[in-house]
Write a protein that holds these residues in place. Structure first.
Motif, PDB file in Angstrom:
ATOM      1  N   VAL A   1      -5.695  11.283   5.887  1.00  0.00           N
ATOM      2  CA  VAL A   1      -4.880  10.791   6.989  1.00  0.00           C
ATOM      3  C   VAL A   1      -3.882   9.724   6.545  1.00  0.00           C
ATOM      4  CG1 VAL A   1      -6.428   8.958   7.774  1.00  0.00           C
ATOM      5  CG2 VAL A   1      -4.986  10.145   9.415  1.00  0.00           C
ATOM      6  N   TRP A   2      -4.145   9.001   5.459  1.00  0.00           N
ATOM      7  CA  TRP A   2      -3.244   7.922   5.039  1.00  0.00           C
ATOM      8  C   TRP A   2      -2.175   8.378   4.058  1.00  0.00           C
ATOM      9  CZ3 TRP A   2      -3.590   4.777   8.597  1.00  0.00           C
ATOM     10  CH2 TRP A   2      -4.800   4.343   9.118  1.00  0.00           C
ATOM     11  N   LYS A   3      -2.223   9.606   3.577  1.00  0.00           N
ATOM     12  CA  LYS A   3      -1.251  10.057   2.585  1.00  0.00           C
ATOM     13  C   LYS A   3       0.183   9.977   3.092  1.00  0.00           C
ATOM     14  CE  LYS A   3      -4.334  12.867  -0.095  1.00  0.00           C
ATOM     15  NZ  LYS A   3      -4.675  14.161  -0.622  1.00  0.00           N
ATOM     16  N   PHE A   4       0.376  10.184   4.389  1.00  0.00           N
ATOM     17  CA  PHE A   4       1.722  10.144   4.956  1.00  0.00           C
ATOM     18  C   PHE A   4       2.318   8.753   4.907  1.00  0.00           C
ATOM     19  CE2 PHE A   4      -0.975   8.972   8.488  1.00  0.00           C
ATOM     20  CZ  PHE A   4      -0.288   7.924   9.050  1.00  0.00           C
ATOM     21  N   ALA A   5       1.496   7.741   4.737  1.00  0.00           N
ATOM     22  CA  ALA A   5       1.971   6.370   4.914  1.00  0.00           C
ATOM     23  C   ALA A   5       2.006   5.558   3.628  1.00  0.00           C
ATOM     24  CB  ALA A   5       1.080   5.670   5.928  1.00  0.00           C
TER      25      ALA A   5
ATOM     26  N   ARG B   1     -10.761  -6.095  16.095  1.00  0.00           N
ATOM     27  CA  ARG B   1     -10.624  -5.469  14.783  1.00  0.00           C
ATOM     28  C   ARG B   1      -9.317  -5.890  14.138  1.00  0.00           C
ATOM     29  NH1 ARG B   1     -10.954   0.908  13.414  1.00  0.00           N
ATOM     30  NH2 ARG B   1     -12.998   0.400  12.616  1.00  0.00           N
ATOM     31  N   THR B   2      -9.418  -6.259  12.869  1.00  0.00           N
ATOM     32  CA  THR B   2      -8.255  -6.561  12.057  1.00  0.00           C
ATOM     33  C   THR B   2      -8.182  -5.503  10.969  1.00  0.00           C
ATOM     34  OG1 THR B   2      -8.533  -8.928  12.443  1.00  0.00           O
ATOM     35  CG2 THR B   2      -7.172  -8.283  10.565  1.00  0.00           C
ATOM     36  N   SER B   3      -7.006  -4.957  10.751  1.00  0.00           N
ATOM     37  CA  SER B   3      -6.798  -3.949   9.720  1.00  0.00           C
ATOM     38  C   SER B   3      -5.800  -4.493   8.709  1.00  0.00           C
ATOM     39  CB  SER B   3      -6.264  -2.653  10.319  1.00  0.00           C
ATOM     40  OG  SER B   3      -7.121  -2.177  11.328  1.00  0.00           O
ATOM     41  N   ILE B   4      -6.170  -4.481   7.443  1.00  0.00           N
ATOM     42  CA  ILE B   4      -5.303  -4.976   6.377  1.00  0.00           C
ATOM     43  C   ILE B   4      -4.947  -3.788   5.478  1.00  0.00           C
ATOM     44  CG2 ILE B   4      -5.089  -6.563   4.423  1.00  0.00           C
ATOM     45  CD1 ILE B   4      -7.371  -8.214   5.830  1.00  0.00           C
ATOM     46  N   TYR B   5      -3.661  -3.460   5.424  1.00  0.00           N
ATOM     47  CA  TYR B   5      -3.188  -2.297   4.674  1.00  0.00           C
ATOM     48  C   TYR B   5      -2.638  -2.723   3.321  1.00  0.00           C
ATOM     49  CZ  TYR B   5      -3.547   0.110   9.108  1.00  0.00           C
ATOM     50  OH  TYR B   5      -4.022   0.649  10.270  1.00  0.00           O
ATOM     51  N   HIS B   6      -3.056  -2.021   2.289  1.00  0.00           N
ATOM     52  CA  HIS B   6      -2.520  -2.224   0.944  1.00  0.00           C
ATOM     53  C   HIS B   6      -1.685  -0.987   0.617  1.00  0.00           C
ATOM     54  CE1 HIS B   6      -4.929  -5.814   0.051  1.00  0.00           C
ATOM     55  NE2 HIS B   6      -5.796  -5.238   0.855  1.00  0.00           N
ATOM     56  N   ILE B   7      -0.378  -1.195   0.449  1.00  0.00           N
ATOM     57  CA  ILE B   7       0.575  -0.106   0.273  1.00  0.00           C
ATOM     58  C   ILE B   7       0.772   0.193  -1.213  1.00  0.00           C
ATOM     59  CG2 ILE B   7       2.935   0.648   0.819  1.00  0.00           C
ATOM     60  CD1 ILE B   7       1.038   0.030   3.239  1.00  0.00           C
ATOM     61  N   LYS B   8       0.948   1.475  -1.524  1.00  0.00           N
ATOM     62  CA  LYS B   8       1.189   1.899  -2.901  1.00  0.00           C
ATOM     63  C   LYS B   8       2.577   1.454  -3.349  1.00  0.00           C
ATOM     64  CE  LYS B   8      -1.593   6.044  -2.426  1.00  0.00           C
ATOM     65  NZ  LYS B   8      -1.574   7.513  -2.323  1.00  0.00           N
ATOM     66  N   GLY B   9       2.626   0.748  -4.474  1.00  0.00           N
ATOM     67  CA  GLY B   9       3.896   0.357  -5.074  1.00  0.00           C
ATOM     68  C   GLY B   9       4.863  -0.282  -4.106  1.00  0.00           C
ATOM     69  N   ASP B  10       6.101   0.220  -4.124  1.00  0.00           N
ATOM     70  CA  ASP B  10       7.151  -0.298  -3.242  1.00  0.00           C
ATOM     71  C   ASP B  10       7.273   0.539  -1.980  1.00  0.00           C
ATOM     72  OD1 ASP B  10       7.776  -2.315  -5.023  1.00  0.00           O
ATOM     73  OD2 ASP B  10       9.277  -1.101  -6.081  1.00  0.00           O
ATOM     74  N   GLY B  11       6.270   1.343  -1.702  1.00  0.00           N
ATOM     75  CA  GLY B  11       6.314   2.245  -0.553  1.00  0.00           C
ATOM     76  C   GLY B  11       6.430   1.516   0.762  1.00  0.00           C
ATOM     77  N   GLU B  12       6.864   2.256   1.753  1.00  0.00           N
ATOM     78  CA  GLU B  12       6.961   1.743   3.109  1.00  0.00           C
ATOM     79  C   GLU B  12       6.031   2.559   3.985  1.00  0.00           C
ATOM     80  OE1 GLU B  12      10.890   1.355   4.610  1.00  0.00           O
ATOM     81  OE2 GLU B  12      11.655   0.488   2.760  1.00  0.00           O
TER      82      GLU B  12
END
Length: 86
Positions: free
Chosen positions: A17-21, A44-55
């Motif tokens: 599900v997260w591949k799109f983001a 609930r708190t959600s902390i996202y770690h993004i791949k590289g310079d991705g958006e």
């Protein structure tokens, strides 16, 4: 899990599900707070770690996140309804 403070957290490290983001990992932190009426509120708190310079597409994450959270809360509610002494 912190039973005294009614909190728990977990990391999601892989999900289709997260591949799109462009999301690498997500940390979910949950806290159950008692209400005056005798129930509780889940914060609930959600902390996202993004791949590289991705958006990320925040609207898509809100949509998917909302559906997943709703499913989790329904499962928790069903458990407590079936086990009122817990």
């Amino acid at each position: 899990m912190d039973k005294e403070n009614f909190t728990y957290s977990f990391n999601l490290i892989e999900a289709d599900v997260w591949k799109f983001a462009n999301v690498e990992t997500v940390i979910y932190e949950n806290k159950f707070v008692p209400t005056l009426e005798g129930g509780s509120i889940c914060k609930r708190t959600s902390i996202y770690h993004i791949k590289g310079d991705g958006e990320i597409n925040k609207d898509k994450i809100k949509d998917v996140h909302g559906k997943k959270t709703e499913g989790l809360l329904k499962a928790v509610e069903a458990y407590f309804m079936a086990n009122p002494n817990v």
